[in-house]
Design a protein around this motif. Structure first.
Motif, PDB file in Angstrom:
ATOM      1  N   ASN A 223     135.080  52.934 -28.562  1.00 43.09           N
ATOM      2  CA  ASN A 223     135.914  51.825 -28.082  1.00 43.09           C
ATOM      3  C   ASN A 223     135.081  50.960 -27.145  1.00 43.09           C
ATOM      4  N   ARG A 224     135.685  49.910 -26.607  1.00 45.38           N
ATOM      5  CA  ARG A 224     134.914  48.882 -25.900  1.00 45.38           C
ATOM      6  C   ARG A 224     134.689  49.173 -24.415  1.00 45.38           C
ATOM      7  N   SER A 225     135.055  50.339 -23.935  1.00 44.88           N
ATOM      8  CA  SER A 225     134.895  50.586 -22.492  1.00 44.88           C
ATOM      9  C   SER A 225     133.421  50.582 -22.096  1.00 44.88           C
ATOM     10  N   SER A 226     133.096  49.809 -21.056  1.00 46.05           N
ATOM     11  CA  SER A 226     131.705  49.708 -20.568  1.00 46.05           C
ATOM     12  C   SER A 226     131.424  50.724 -19.473  1.00 46.05           C
ATOM     13  N   GLY A 227     132.478  51.284 -18.894  1.00 46.79           N
ATOM     14  CA  GLY A 227     132.300  52.212 -17.768  1.00 46.79           C
ATOM     15  C   GLY A 227     132.275  51.517 -16.414  1.00 46.79           C
ATOM     16  N   LYS A 228     132.277  50.180 -16.396  1.00 49.21           N
ATOM     17  CA  LYS A 228     132.107  49.468 -15.110  1.00 49.21           C
ATOM     18  C   LYS A 228     133.194  49.825 -14.096  1.00 49.21           C
ATOM     19  N   GLN A 229     134.446  49.921 -14.575  1.00 53.66           N
ATOM     20  CA  GLN A 229     135.525  50.217 -13.625  1.00 53.66           C
ATOM     21  C   GLN A 229     135.373  51.621 -13.034  1.00 53.66           C
ATOM     22  N   GLY A 230     135.030  52.584 -13.892  1.00 51.46           N
ATOM     23  CA  GLY A 230     134.857  53.949 -13.400  1.00 51.46           C
ATOM     24  C   GLY A 230     133.684  54.052 -12.431  1.00 51.46           C
ATOM     25  N   TYR A 231     132.585  53.364 -12.747  1.00 47.75           N
ATOM     26  CA  TYR A 231     131.410  53.408 -11.862  1.00 47.75           C
ATOM     27  C   TYR A 231     131.734  52.763 -10.509  1.00 47.75           C
ATOM     28  N   ALA A 232     132.511  51.681 -10.544  1.00 46.92           N
ATOM     29  CA  ALA A 232     132.896  51.041  -9.274  1.00 46.92           C
ATOM     30  C   ALA A 232     133.741  51.997  -8.429  1.00 46.92           C
ATOM     31  N   THR A 245     131.731  63.380  -8.227  1.00 43.10           N
ATOM     32  CA  THR A 245     131.107  63.652  -9.526  1.00 43.10           C
ATOM     33  C   THR A 245     131.680  62.659 -10.528  1.00 43.10           C
ATOM     34  N   LEU A 246     130.772  62.013 -11.235  1.00 47.21           N
ATOM     35  CA  LEU A 246     131.159  61.016 -12.228  1.00 47.21           C
ATOM     36  C   LEU A 246     130.889  61.595 -13.608  1.00 47.21           C
ATOM     37  N   ILE A 247     131.928  61.683 -14.416  1.00 48.83           N
ATOM     38  CA  ILE A 247     131.770  62.182 -15.792  1.00 48.83           C
ATOM     39  C   ILE A 247     131.794  60.960 -16.690  1.00 48.83           C
ATOM     40  N   SER A 248     130.664  60.698 -17.332  1.00 53.24           N
ATOM     41  CA  SER A 248     130.499  59.393 -17.974  1.00 53.24           C
ATOM     42  C   SER A 248     129.941  59.516 -19.379  1.00 53.24           C
ATOM     43  N   THR A 249     130.312  58.530 -20.192  1.00 49.82           N
ATOM     44  CA  THR A 249     129.747  58.446 -21.546  1.00 49.82           C
ATOM     45  C   THR A 249     128.702  57.342 -21.643  1.00 49.82           C
ATOM     46  N   VAL A 250     128.492  56.578 -20.584  1.00 54.36           N
ATOM     47  CA  VAL A 250     127.643  55.369 -20.698  1.00 54.36           C
ATOM     48  C   VAL A 250     126.351  55.502 -19.893  1.00 54.36           C
ATOM     49  N   GLU A 251     125.478  54.497 -20.056  1.00 52.83           N
ATOM     50  CA  GLU A 251     124.117  54.583 -19.510  1.00 52.83           C
ATOM     51  C   GLU A 251     123.910  53.709 -18.275  1.00 52.83           C
ATOM     52  N   LEU A 252     124.952  53.348 -17.560  1.00 53.99           N
ATOM     53  CA  LEU A 252     124.764  52.512 -16.366  1.00 53.99           C
ATOM     54  C   LEU A 252     124.004  53.294 -15.294  1.00 53.99           C
ATOM     55  N   VAL A 263     128.598  62.989 -20.879  1.00 51.66           N
ATOM     56  CA  VAL A 263     129.309  63.548 -22.034  1.00 51.66           C
ATOM     57  C   VAL A 263     129.400  62.463 -23.107  1.00 51.66           C
ATOM     58  N   GLU A 264     129.877  62.865 -24.269  1.00 46.81           N
ATOM     59  CA  GLU A 264     130.023  61.866 -25.324  1.00 46.81           C
ATOM     60  C   GLU A 264     131.439  61.888 -25.923  1.00 46.81           C
ATOM     61  N   THR A 265     131.909  63.060 -26.282  1.00 42.72           N
ATOM     62  CA  THR A 265     133.190  63.138 -26.992  1.00 42.72           C
ATOM     63  C   THR A 265     134.342  63.488 -26.038  1.00 42.72           C
ATOM     64  N   ALA A 266     135.558  63.333 -26.563  1.00 43.47           N
ATOM     65  CA  ALA A 266     136.747  63.713 -25.779  1.00 43.47           C
ATOM     66  C   ALA A 266     136.707  65.207 -25.455  1.00 43.47           C
ATOM     67  N   ALA A 267     136.243  66.015 -26.417  1.00 46.41           N
ATOM     68  CA  ALA A 267     136.196  67.471 -26.186  1.00 46.41           C
ATOM     69  C   ALA A 267     135.223  67.796 -25.061  1.00 46.41           C
ATOM     70  N   GLN A 268     134.044  67.122 -25.060  1.00 49.54           N
ATOM     71  CA  GLN A 268     133.072  67.372 -23.977  1.00 49.54           C
ATOM     72  C   GLN A 268     133.630  66.896 -22.640  1.00 49.54           C
ATOM     73  N   MET A 269     134.308  65.756 -22.682  1.00 45.05           N
ATOM     74  CA  MET A 269     134.881  65.249 -21.426  1.00 45.05           C
ATOM     75  C   MET A 269     135.944  66.226 -20.913  1.00 45.05           C
ATOM     76  N   GLN A 270     136.736  66.759 -21.824  1.00 40.61           N
ATOM     77  CA  GLN A 270     137.779  67.716 -21.406  1.00 40.61           C
ATOM     78  C   GLN A 270     137.151  68.936 -20.723  1.00 40.61           C
ATOM     79  N   THR A 271     136.096  69.476 -21.325  1.00 39.60           N
ATOM     80  CA  THR A 271     135.445  70.664 -20.742  1.00 39.60           C
ATOM     81  C   THR A 271     134.917  70.343 -19.347  1.00 39.60           C
ATOM     82  N   ALA A 272     134.236  69.181 -19.227  1.00 37.56           N
ATOM     83  CA  ALA A 272     133.641  68.809 -17.932  1.00 37.56           C
ATOM     84  C   ALA A 272     134.723  68.573 -16.882  1.00 37.56           C
TER      85      ALA A 272
END
Ligand code: PMT
Length: 415
Positions: A223-232, A245-252, A263-272
């Motif tokens: 999807n189009r999420s850039s991660g900017k809001q979470g990083y802020a 601790t920031l659990i992220s899928t992006v490269e900022l 992480v990359e997938t929903a399953a990995q995010m859930q575990t983390a």
């Protein structure tokens, strides 16, 4: 629910911390990294600070007064004797909200630790009750010398914030510890020192970015999420003293003082998330987690000549709803709602269904709002408080408002 106005967002749109109205004395000492102080000063001024530069005589071997004077809020001061004020050091020390020494040479650290007042900067350091940050930069052998390390330990014990140097390329062309910390890290240390410490030592977990669900060896549903809001959010929480601790899928770039779990997938995010949430004081799910994923993932790349594949989707686990079911007492659970219609009704339903303390609703169909933009506009909904609306502003300001609300909830739950 009635709409109240949000925090004042009429000030400059800042995508970083705000130091508006704060007086920061920046001391520059004589090291090759002195030129980097220019960039730090510029960032402080951009963030609204009144920056008063003080240079040692040695610093003038490395950068010109004119450069620093032009970028700061006042002309450079260098001497105890030849300025207009008869006692510039006490005036500087008393007016400062913070003194930042960048770079700090071994000599400055030694003089400050030993209480020696040899020049305007060391006099000012001894004449202040404001917090002090020193940013050492020197060659590796000097940095690791026991005399320097002892001085650093002593200064830390006295409450001085020491921004450790980075490991990297040094002036002589070799590499090692001693390179001045990046401007981002230095400005973040200023924010942490000057900011409200209202999240001090709280354990905060933030998620950011969109999950990527594999279809085959090379393709994903994203999807189009850039991660900017979470990083802020992560940067603002760290600036306010939280252990983030920031659990992220992006490269900022990871914000300073933030630990990153990639992480990359929903399953990995859930575990983390689940492994960290059990001990967290605050969990903020700003990530855009896929609601569906391919039921079967092809091991190899699907061949174009086989025609369009029938991809059967299955629902992903709702991480946030799961957290809501096992929420420990006192934990604050914050969700986001990305909506394109019926913003408030849909968000309110998610707030209740997922047992949240706060939901941040954004109308992602509106101009400048939500995915990928540097800006956002949100409604903050709580189960038992009036709705707060924040108009279009930068994502750091949104983060500030979200965390103000978290602090308010904590206050309420403890009273
Ligand atoms: O990343 P940016 O480009 O800066 O954009 C910011 C943003 C638009 C992504 C952000 O502001 C935002 O709205 N994030 C939540 C996006 C989303 O997934 O919303 P939702 O309404 O579908 O989900 C509601 C909540 O449940 C969210 O907190 C989400 O993280 C969580 N969720 C959703 C599905 C799922 N399987 N598990 C979840 O935990």
């Amino acid at each position: 629910m009635s709409a109240l106005s949000g925090p004042d967002s009429s000030g400059p749109a800042l995508d970083g911390p705000s130091f508006s109205g704060r007086v920061i004395v920046v001391g520059v000492t004589g090291g090759i990294a002195a030129y980097k102080a220019v960039e730090v000063c510029r960032r402080l001024v951009d963030a609204g600070a009144h920056v008063v530069p003080v240079m040692t005589q040695d610093a003038e071997h490395f950068i010109g007064r004119t450069t620093l004077s032009a970028l700061c809020s006042e002309p450079v001061q260098t001497s105890l004797w030849d300025e207009d004020s008869p006692i510039p050091h006490t005036q500087l020390g008393q007016s400062a909200d913070l003194i930042l020494v960048v770079p700090a040479t071994a000599r400055l650290l030694g003089a400050y630790a030993g209480g020696l007042s040899t020049d305007l900067l060391t006099n000012t350091l001894l004449a202040t009750r404001a917090p002090v940050i020193v940013c050492p930069a020197m060659h590796t052998e000097m940095w690791e010398h026991p005399a320097v390390q002892d001085n650093v330990v002593l200064l830390r014990r006295r409450g001085v914030v020491v921004v450790d140097p980075d490991v990297g390329r040094l002036a002589g062309g070799d590499s090692g510890a001693g390179r001045l910390a990046s401007p981002e890290r230095i400005v973040a240390a200023v924010a942490r020192t000057l900011g409200p410490r209202d999240l001090a030592d709280l354990i905060v977990v933030v998620t950011a970015g969109g999950t990527r669900e594999p279809i085959d060896a090379v393709r994903v549903i994203a999807n189009r999420s850039s991660g900017k809001q979470g990083y802020a959010l992560a940067a603002e929480a760290a600036a306010r003293g939280a252990v983030v601790t920031l659990i992220s899928t992006v490269e900022l770039a990871t914000p300073p003082f933030v630990a990153l779990v990639k992480v990359e997938t929903a399953a990995q995010m859930q575990t983390a998330v689940e492994s960290l949430a059990a001990v967290a004081d605050v969990v903020i799910m700003a990530a855009a987690v896929a609601d569906f994923r391919p039921k079967a993932v092809a091991v190899n790349k699907l061949k174009k000549h086989d025609g369009p594949p029938d991809i059967i989707l299955e629902p992903t686990p709702d991480i946030l709803a799961g957290l809501g079911m096992v929420k420990p007492t006192g934990q604050i659970l914050v969700g986001f709602a990305a909506e394109t219609d019926d913003l408030v009704d849909n968000a309110e339903a998610k707030l209740r269904r997922k047992n949240l303390d706060l939901i941040v609703a954004n109308d992602v169909g509106a101009a400048g709002v939500g995915f990928q933009h540097d800006t956002n506009a949100v409604c903050l909904l709580r189960p038992d408080a009036p709705m707060v609306t924040i108009g279009l502003t930068d994502k750091r300001s949104i983060a500030r408002a979200v965390l103000d609300s978290v602090v308010d909830i904590r206050r309420g739950s403890r009273s």
